[in-house]
Design an enzyme around this catalytic site. Structure first.
Site, PDB file in Angstrom:
ATOM      1  N   CYS A   1       4.602  15.628  -5.497  1.00 12.55           N
ATOM      2  CA  CYS A   1       3.876  16.787  -5.887  1.00 12.55           C
ATOM      3  C   CYS A   1       2.652  16.432  -7.095  1.00 12.55           C
ATOM      4  O   CYS A   1       2.937  15.841  -7.925  1.00 12.55           O
ATOM      5  CB  CYS A   1       4.952  17.646  -6.515  1.00 12.55           C
ATOM      6  SG  CYS A   1       4.055  19.327  -6.896  1.00 12.55           S
TER       7      CYS A   1
ATOM      8  N   HIS B   1       0.713  -1.236   0.106  1.00 14.13           N
ATOM      9  CA  HIS B   1      -0.020   0.043  -0.188  1.00 14.13           C
ATOM     10  C   HIS B   1       0.791   1.270  -0.083  1.00 14.13           C
ATOM     11  O   HIS B   1       0.501   2.356   0.355  1.00 14.13           O
ATOM     12  CB  HIS B   1      -0.954   0.016   1.309  1.00 14.13           C
ATOM     13  CG  HIS B   1      -2.058  -1.066   1.084  1.00 14.13           C
ATOM     14  ND1 HIS B   1      -2.842  -1.457   2.203  1.00 14.13           N
ATOM     15  CD2 HIS B   1      -2.602  -1.673   0.038  1.00 14.13           C
ATOM     16  CE1 HIS B   1      -3.765  -2.177   1.536  1.00 14.13           C
ATOM     17  NE2 HIS B   1      -3.564  -2.468   0.156  1.00 14.13           N
TER      18      HIS B   1
HETATM   19  P1  OAD Z   1      -6.618  -3.629  10.414  1.00  6.94           P
HETATM   20  O1  OAD Z   1      -6.558  -2.346  11.385  1.00  6.94           O
HETATM   21  O2  OAD Z   1      -7.892  -3.772   9.606  1.00  6.94           O
HETATM   22  O3  OAD Z   1      -6.539  -5.010  11.245  1.00  6.94           O
HETATM   23  C1  OAD Z   1      -5.268  -4.824  12.393  1.00  6.94           C
HETATM   24  C2  OAD Z   1      -5.511  -6.343  13.019  1.00  6.94           C
HETATM   25  O4  OAD Z   1      -4.498  -6.119  14.048  1.00  6.94           O
HETATM   26  C3  OAD Z   1      -6.737  -6.589  13.859  1.00  6.94           C
HETATM   27  O5  OAD Z   1      -7.156  -7.950  13.409  1.00  6.94           O
HETATM   28  C4  OAD Z   1      -6.086  -6.551  15.264  1.00  6.94           C
HETATM   29  O6  OAD Z   1      -6.941  -7.293  16.113  1.00  6.94           O
HETATM   30  C5  OAD Z   1      -4.920  -6.723  15.163  1.00  6.94           C
HETATM   31  N1  OAD Z   1      -3.995  -6.260  16.131  1.00  6.94           N
HETATM   32  C6  OAD Z   1      -4.238  -5.161  16.858  1.00  6.94           C
HETATM   33  N2  OAD Z   1      -2.967  -5.131  17.612  1.00  6.94           N
HETATM   34  C7  OAD Z   1      -2.418  -5.904  17.717  1.00  6.94           C
HETATM   35  C8  OAD Z   1      -1.028  -6.598  18.273  1.00  6.94           C
HETATM   36  N3  OAD Z   1      -0.437  -5.832  19.097  1.00  6.94           N
HETATM   37  N4  OAD Z   1      -0.562  -7.809  17.859  1.00  6.94           N
HETATM   38  C9  OAD Z   1      -1.156  -8.416  16.887  1.00  6.94           C
HETATM   39  N5  OAD Z   1      -2.221  -8.070  16.290  1.00  6.94           N
HETATM   40  C10 OAD Z   1      -3.040  -6.907  16.638  1.00  6.94           C
HETATM   41  O7  OAD Z   1      -5.241  -3.282   9.493  1.00  6.94           O
HETATM   42  P2  OAD Z   1      -5.025  -4.034   8.383  1.00  6.94           P
HETATM   43  O8  OAD Z   1      -5.391  -5.472   8.205  1.00  6.94           O
HETATM   44  O9  OAD Z   1      -3.472  -3.712   8.055  1.00  6.94           O
HETATM   45  O10 OAD Z   1      -5.441   0.218   3.663  1.00  6.94           O
HETATM   46  O11 OAD Z   1      -5.891  -3.085   7.462  1.00  6.94           O
HETATM   47  C11 OAD Z   1      -5.674  -3.342   5.915  1.00  6.94           C
HETATM   48  C12 OAD Z   1      -5.607  -1.998   5.160  1.00  6.94           C
HETATM   49  O12 OAD Z   1      -6.895  -1.330   5.622  1.00  6.94           O
HETATM   50  C13 OAD Z   1      -4.772  -0.925   5.608  1.00  6.94           C
HETATM   51  O13 OAD Z   1      -3.612  -1.063   4.795  1.00  6.94           O
HETATM   52  C14 OAD Z   1      -5.278   0.243   5.124  1.00  6.94           C
HETATM   53  C15 OAD Z   1      -6.659   0.227   5.714  1.00  6.94           C
HETATM   54  O14 OAD Z   1      -7.896   0.757   5.306  1.00  6.94           O
HETATM   55  C16 OAD Z   1      -5.412   1.620   3.092  1.00  6.94           C
HETATM   56  O15 OAD Z   1      -5.350   2.542   3.486  1.00  6.94           O
HETATM   57  C17 OAD Z   1      -5.663   1.413   1.484  1.00  6.94           C
END
Ligand code: OAD
Length: 250
Positions: free
Chosen positions: A130, A122
């Site tokens: 810019c 991402h």
């Molecule tokens: P999410 O915020 O959707 O998910 C994070 C996950 O990490 C959740 O399942 C939490 O339970 C878990 N979590 C939280 N703290 C933790 C810890 N200390 N150790 C282990 N796990 C933990 O994030 P992503 O899956 O990365 O995209 O989200 C995917 C995409 O959605 C992002 O890249 C972004 C967002 O919208 C864009 O902006 C295009």
């Protein structure tokens, strides 16, 4: 199985492989002080992603998106440093097991931890481009005290991340799919596995015969259907435990 037993099992599985890849998400950086997107304290609890993280919303009003949303996230990201989970993945590479990290994160913490092959699925906040002349700047050279940050030509800068509504760069998608279909273990750390196409990578790995080892604070959509097993807990603690076991058994 209890967490300790699963940590030992993961160490044994990793030890038997030389072709491990990792897919990481926001959860791996939570212990570095960067909030996740979903769930308690998540960024999308405060902000509507369609209003602040969609490319159309940004292009309609970049000043607003910078002031209300990007400024704070950028500040947190720019001052964060790697935690035990990032260090664990770096150690796993140094020991010769892990080849590539595919991350959905824009924080650069895998590279800061020492991983050398990181696919930034991402994009990144480490560079800004810019909107007028396309000149790019490393974040370290920019002064974010003036928001929105501007190019020398006067144009507003954007982070080189992928906004909703933008495509994953095709070469990164292609390479990530190749890796998912040829690795023998995919470690999936700290992602809710909801956002496509990243969420398909564990499915590709499973169907190609890889073990999918999930490490997450809570069960996800992958846990019962895709993951070979899921170790529930904080990524930093679990990764440290796995590395300890692995080093003890080498
Ligand atoms: P999410 O915020 O959707 O998910 C994070 C996950 O990490 C959740 O399942 C939490 O339970 C878990 N979590 C939280 N703290 C933790 C810890 N200390 N150790 C282990 N796990 C933990 O994030 P992503 O899956 O990365 O995209 O989200 C995917 C995409 O959605 C992002 O890249 C972004 C967002 O919208 C864009 O902006 C295009």
């Amino acid at each position: 199985m209890m967490t300790d037993a699963l940590v030992k099992k993961a160490a044994r599985d990793l030890c038997a492989s030389r072709n491990v890849a990792a897919l990481t998400g926001a959860g791996i950086s939570v212990e570095s002080g960067i909030p996740p997107f979903r769930g308690k304290g998540g960024v999308w609890e405060k902000f509507d992603p369609m209003e602040y993280a969609h490319i159309d919303a940004f292009m309609r009003n970049p000043e607003k998106v910078w002031k209300v949303f990007l400024k704070e996230l950028n500040e947190v990201v720019q001052k964060a440093s790697p935690n035990a989970a990032h260090m664990g993945l770096s150690r796993l590479e140094a020991l010769g097991f892990l080849k590539t990290v595919i991350t959905q994160n824009v924080d650069g913490l895998h590279q800061a931890a020492g991983n050398t092959d990181v696919i930034e699925f991402h994009g990144t906040f480490a560079r800004h481009r810019c909107l007028e002349c396309s000149r790019t700047y490393p974040a370290a050279e920019l002064n974010f005290s003036r928001i929105p940050p501007r190019c020398e030509c006067g144009g507003i800068l954007r982070p080189e991340c992928v906004f909703f509504g933008e495509m994953i760069p095709p070469h990164l998608l292609w390479r990530s799919e190749q890796i998912a279909s040829t690795c023998d273990i995919l470690l999936v750390v700290g992602t809710s596995a909801i956002v496509q196409p990243a969420a398909t990578l564990p499915v590709i790995a499973k169907h190609s015969g890889a073990k999918v080892i999930e490490i997450n604070a809570e069960p996800t959509a992958l846990t019962d259907s895709v993951s070979t097993y899921c170790i529930l807990g904080k990524a930093g603690e679990i990764m440290s435990g796995i590395i300890r076991e692995l080093e003890a058994s080498m």
